[in-house]
Design a protein around this motif. Sequence first.
Motif, PDB file in Angstrom:
ATOM      1  N   MET A   1       0.849  -1.181   0.000  1.00 10.96           N
ATOM      2  CA  MET A   1       0.000   0.000   0.000  1.00 10.96           C
ATOM      3  C   MET A   1       0.889   1.237   0.000  1.00 10.96           C
ATOM      4  SD  MET A   1      -2.872   1.334   2.655  1.00 10.96           S
ATOM      5  CE  MET A   1      -3.713  -0.213   2.670  1.00 10.96           C
ATOM      6  N   GLY A   2       1.277   1.663  -1.181  1.00  9.23           N
ATOM      7  CA  GLY A   2       2.165   2.800  -1.307  1.00  9.23           C
ATOM      8  C   GLY A   2       1.469   4.142  -1.219  1.00  9.23           C
ATOM      9  N   CYS A   3       0.163   4.132  -1.110  1.00 11.07           N
ATOM     10  CA  CYS A   3      -0.591   5.387  -1.140  1.00 11.07           C
ATOM     11  C   CYS A   3      -1.120   5.776   0.235  1.00 11.07           C
ATOM     12  CB  CYS A   3      -1.738   5.282  -2.135  1.00 11.07           C
ATOM     13  SG  CYS A   3      -2.891   3.950  -1.751  1.00 11.07           S
ATOM     14  N   VAL A   4      -0.418   5.410   1.301  1.00 14.93           N
ATOM     15  CA  VAL A   4      -0.926   5.705   2.642  1.00 14.93           C
ATOM     16  C   VAL A   4      -1.052   7.198   2.916  1.00 14.93           C
ATOM     17  CG1 VAL A   4      -0.186   3.539   3.689  1.00 14.93           C
ATOM     18  CG2 VAL A   4       1.369   5.489   3.682  1.00 14.93           C
ATOM     19  N   GLY A   5      -0.329   8.027   2.179  1.00 15.36           N
ATOM     20  CA  GLY A   5      -0.426   9.466   2.362  1.00 15.36           C
ATOM     21  C   GLY A   5      -1.526  10.119   1.537  1.00 15.36           C
ATOM     22  N   CYS A   6      -2.150   9.366   0.673  1.00 15.12           N
ATOM     23  CA  CYS A   6      -3.208   9.887  -0.188  1.00 15.12           C
ATOM     24  C   CYS A   6      -4.419  10.291   0.663  1.00 15.12           C
ATOM     25  CB  CYS A   6      -3.606   8.807  -1.192  1.00 15.12           C
ATOM     26  SG  CYS A   6      -5.074   9.196  -2.149  1.00 15.12           S
ATOM     27  N   PRO A   7      -4.977  11.477   0.437  1.00 12.78           N
ATOM     28  CA  PRO A   7      -6.136  11.910   1.237  1.00 12.78           C
ATOM     29  C   PRO A   7      -7.298  10.916   1.204  1.00 12.78           C
ATOM     30  CG  PRO A   7      -5.296  13.744  -0.035  1.00 12.78           C
ATOM     31  CD  PRO A   7      -4.545  12.513  -0.490  1.00 12.78           C
ATOM     32  N   ALA A   8      -7.551  10.289   0.074  1.00 11.35           N
ATOM     33  CA  ALA A   8      -8.667   9.335  -0.024  1.00 11.35           C
ATOM     34  C   ALA A   8      -8.426   8.105   0.847  1.00 11.35           C
ATOM     35  CB  ALA A   8      -8.880   8.918  -1.465  1.00 11.35           C
ATOM     36  N   SER A   9      -7.176   7.693   0.978  1.00  9.98           N
ATOM     37  CA  SER A   9      -6.889   6.492   1.766  1.00  9.98           C
ATOM     38  C   SER A   9      -7.138   6.716   3.249  1.00  9.98           C
ATOM     39  CB  SER A   9      -5.446   6.037   1.552  1.00  9.98           C
ATOM     40  OG  SER A   9      -4.537   6.896   2.221  1.00  9.98           O
ATOM     41  N   GLN A  10      -7.142   7.961   3.679  1.00  8.57           N
ATOM     42  CA  GLN A  10      -7.339   8.262   5.092  1.00  8.57           C
ATOM     43  C   GLN A  10      -8.730   7.853   5.576  1.00  8.57           C
ATOM     44  OE1 GLN A  10      -4.577   9.487   6.980  1.00  8.57           O
ATOM     45  NE2 GLN A  10      -3.758   8.782   5.037  1.00  8.57           N
ATOM     46  N   ALA A  11      -9.693   7.800   4.684  1.00  9.66           N
ATOM     47  CA  ALA A  11     -11.060   7.435   5.045  1.00  9.66           C
ATOM     48  C   ALA A  11     -11.380   5.978   4.715  1.00  9.66           C
ATOM     49  CB  ALA A  11     -12.051   8.352   4.346  1.00  9.66           C
ATOM     50  N   GLU A  12     -10.429   5.276   4.131  1.00  3.66           N
ATOM     51  CA  GLU A  12     -10.621   3.878   3.747  1.00  3.66           C
ATOM     52  C   GLU A  12     -10.329   2.978   4.952  1.00  3.66           C
ATOM     53  OE1 GLU A  12      -9.466   1.806  -0.363  1.00  3.66           O
ATOM     54  OE2 GLU A  12      -7.749   2.443   0.810  1.00  3.66           O
ATOM     55  N   THR A  13     -11.163   1.964   5.163  1.00  3.35           N
ATOM     56  CA  THR A  13     -10.904   1.048   6.268  1.00  3.35           C
ATOM     57  C   THR A  13      -9.780   0.087   5.901  1.00  3.35           C
ATOM     58  OG1 THR A  13     -12.463  -0.663   5.567  1.00  3.35           O
ATOM     59  CG2 THR A  13     -13.340   1.108   7.000  1.00  3.35           C
ATOM     60  N   ILE A  14      -9.214  -0.531   6.912  1.00  5.85           N
ATOM     61  CA  ILE A  14      -8.171  -1.535   6.692  1.00  5.85           C
ATOM     62  C   ILE A  14      -8.720  -2.664   5.822  1.00  5.85           C
ATOM     63  CG2 ILE A  14      -6.719  -3.258   7.839  1.00  5.85           C
ATOM     64  CD1 ILE A  14      -5.747  -0.368   8.187  1.00  5.85           C
ATOM     65  N   GLU A  15      -9.957  -3.066   6.072  1.00 11.01           N
ATOM     66  CA  GLU A  15     -10.571  -4.137   5.277  1.00 11.01           C
ATOM     67  C   GLU A  15     -10.721  -3.714   3.815  1.00 11.01           C
ATOM     68  OE1 GLU A  15     -14.145  -7.308   5.778  1.00 11.01           O
ATOM     69  OE2 GLU A  15     -14.639  -5.245   6.301  1.00 11.01           O
ATOM     70  N   GLU A  16     -11.211  -2.498   3.576  1.00 14.27           N
ATOM     71  CA  GLU A  16     -11.370  -2.006   2.203  1.00 14.27           C
ATOM     72  C   GLU A  16     -10.020  -1.927   1.497  1.00 14.27           C
ATOM     73  OE1 GLU A  16     -15.266   0.864   2.944  1.00 14.27           O
ATOM     74  OE2 GLU A  16     -13.251   1.687   3.207  1.00 14.27           O
ATOM     75  N   ALA A  17      -9.028  -1.409   2.190  1.00 17.37           N
ATOM     76  CA  ALA A  17      -7.701  -1.279   1.607  1.00 17.37           C
ATOM     77  C   ALA A  17      -7.113  -2.637   1.253  1.00 17.37           C
ATOM     78  CB  ALA A  17      -6.769  -0.543   2.559  1.00 17.37           C
ATOM     79  N   SER A  18      -7.323  -3.617   2.112  1.00 20.75           N
ATOM     80  CA  SER A  18      -6.773  -4.948   1.836  1.00 20.75           C
ATOM     81  C   SER A  18      -7.420  -5.554   0.595  1.00 20.75           C
ATOM     82  CB  SER A  18      -6.926  -5.877   3.045  1.00 20.75           C
ATOM     83  OG  SER A  18      -8.268  -6.239   3.250  1.00 20.75           O
ATOM     84  N   MET A  19      -8.714  -5.305   0.405  1.00 22.51           N
ATOM     85  CA  MET A  19      -9.392  -5.828  -0.781  1.00 22.51           C
ATOM     86  C   MET A  19      -8.913  -5.123  -2.042  1.00 22.51           C
ATOM     87  SD  MET A  19     -13.329  -6.642   0.347  1.00 22.51           S
ATOM     88  CE  MET A  19     -13.688  -4.999   0.930  1.00 22.51           C
ATOM     89  N   VAL A  20      -8.831  -3.795  -1.991  1.00 19.93           N
ATOM     90  CA  VAL A  20      -8.434  -3.000  -3.152  1.00 19.93           C
ATOM     91  C   VAL A  20      -7.012  -3.330  -3.595  1.00 19.93           C
ATOM     92  CG1 VAL A  20      -7.921  -0.645  -3.914  1.00 19.93           C
ATOM     93  CG2 VAL A  20     -10.032  -1.115  -2.688  1.00 19.93           C
ATOM     94  N   HIS A  21      -6.142  -3.553  -2.614  1.00 19.25           N
ATOM     95  CA  HIS A  21      -4.732  -3.781  -2.918  1.00 19.25           C
ATOM     96  C   HIS A  21      -4.346  -5.260  -2.962  1.00 19.25           C
ATOM     97  CE1 HIS A  21      -3.656   0.448  -2.856  1.00 19.25           C
ATOM     98  NE2 HIS A  21      -4.483   0.581  -1.842  1.00 19.25           N
ATOM     99  N   GLY A  22      -5.332  -6.156  -2.851  1.00 22.34           N
ATOM    100  CA  GLY A  22      -5.059  -7.585  -2.942  1.00 22.34           C
ATOM    101  C   GLY A  22      -4.230  -8.138  -1.791  1.00 22.34           C
ATOM    102  N   MET A  23      -4.426  -7.568  -0.613  1.00 26.06           N
ATOM    103  CA  MET A  23      -3.685  -8.024   0.567  1.00 26.06           C
ATOM    104  C   MET A  23      -4.490  -9.065   1.337  1.00 26.06           C
ATOM    105  SD  MET A  23      -2.638  -4.395   2.212  1.00 26.06           S
ATOM    106  CE  MET A  23      -2.299  -2.997   1.180  1.00 26.06           C
ATOM    107  N   ASN A  24      -3.774  -9.897   2.068  1.00 23.08           N
ATOM    108  CA  ASN A  24      -4.431 -10.835   2.968  1.00 23.08           C
ATOM    109  C   ASN A  24      -4.762 -10.070   4.248  1.00 23.08           C
ATOM    110  OD1 ASN A  24      -4.485 -12.724   5.325  1.00 23.08           O
ATOM    111  ND2 ASN A  24      -4.318 -14.226   3.687  1.00 23.08           N
TER     112      ASN A  24
END
Length: 62
Positions: A28-51
Amino acid sequence: MKITKDMTIGEVLRINPELAATLMSFGMGCVGCPASQAETIEEASMVHGMNLDELLEALNRE
């Protein structure tokens, strides 16, 4: 404080800014992106293909 799948990336980074390195190590290289600040850990894991379970384990290990 335990990191949960329902917490936003912004919340996690406010709790412990050093966890940005853990998030980036999972691809997840976009942790500083303003949009990512409102994304949940679960949403981020799905979007970025993380376990999700592995990510949560790593975040809570720090």
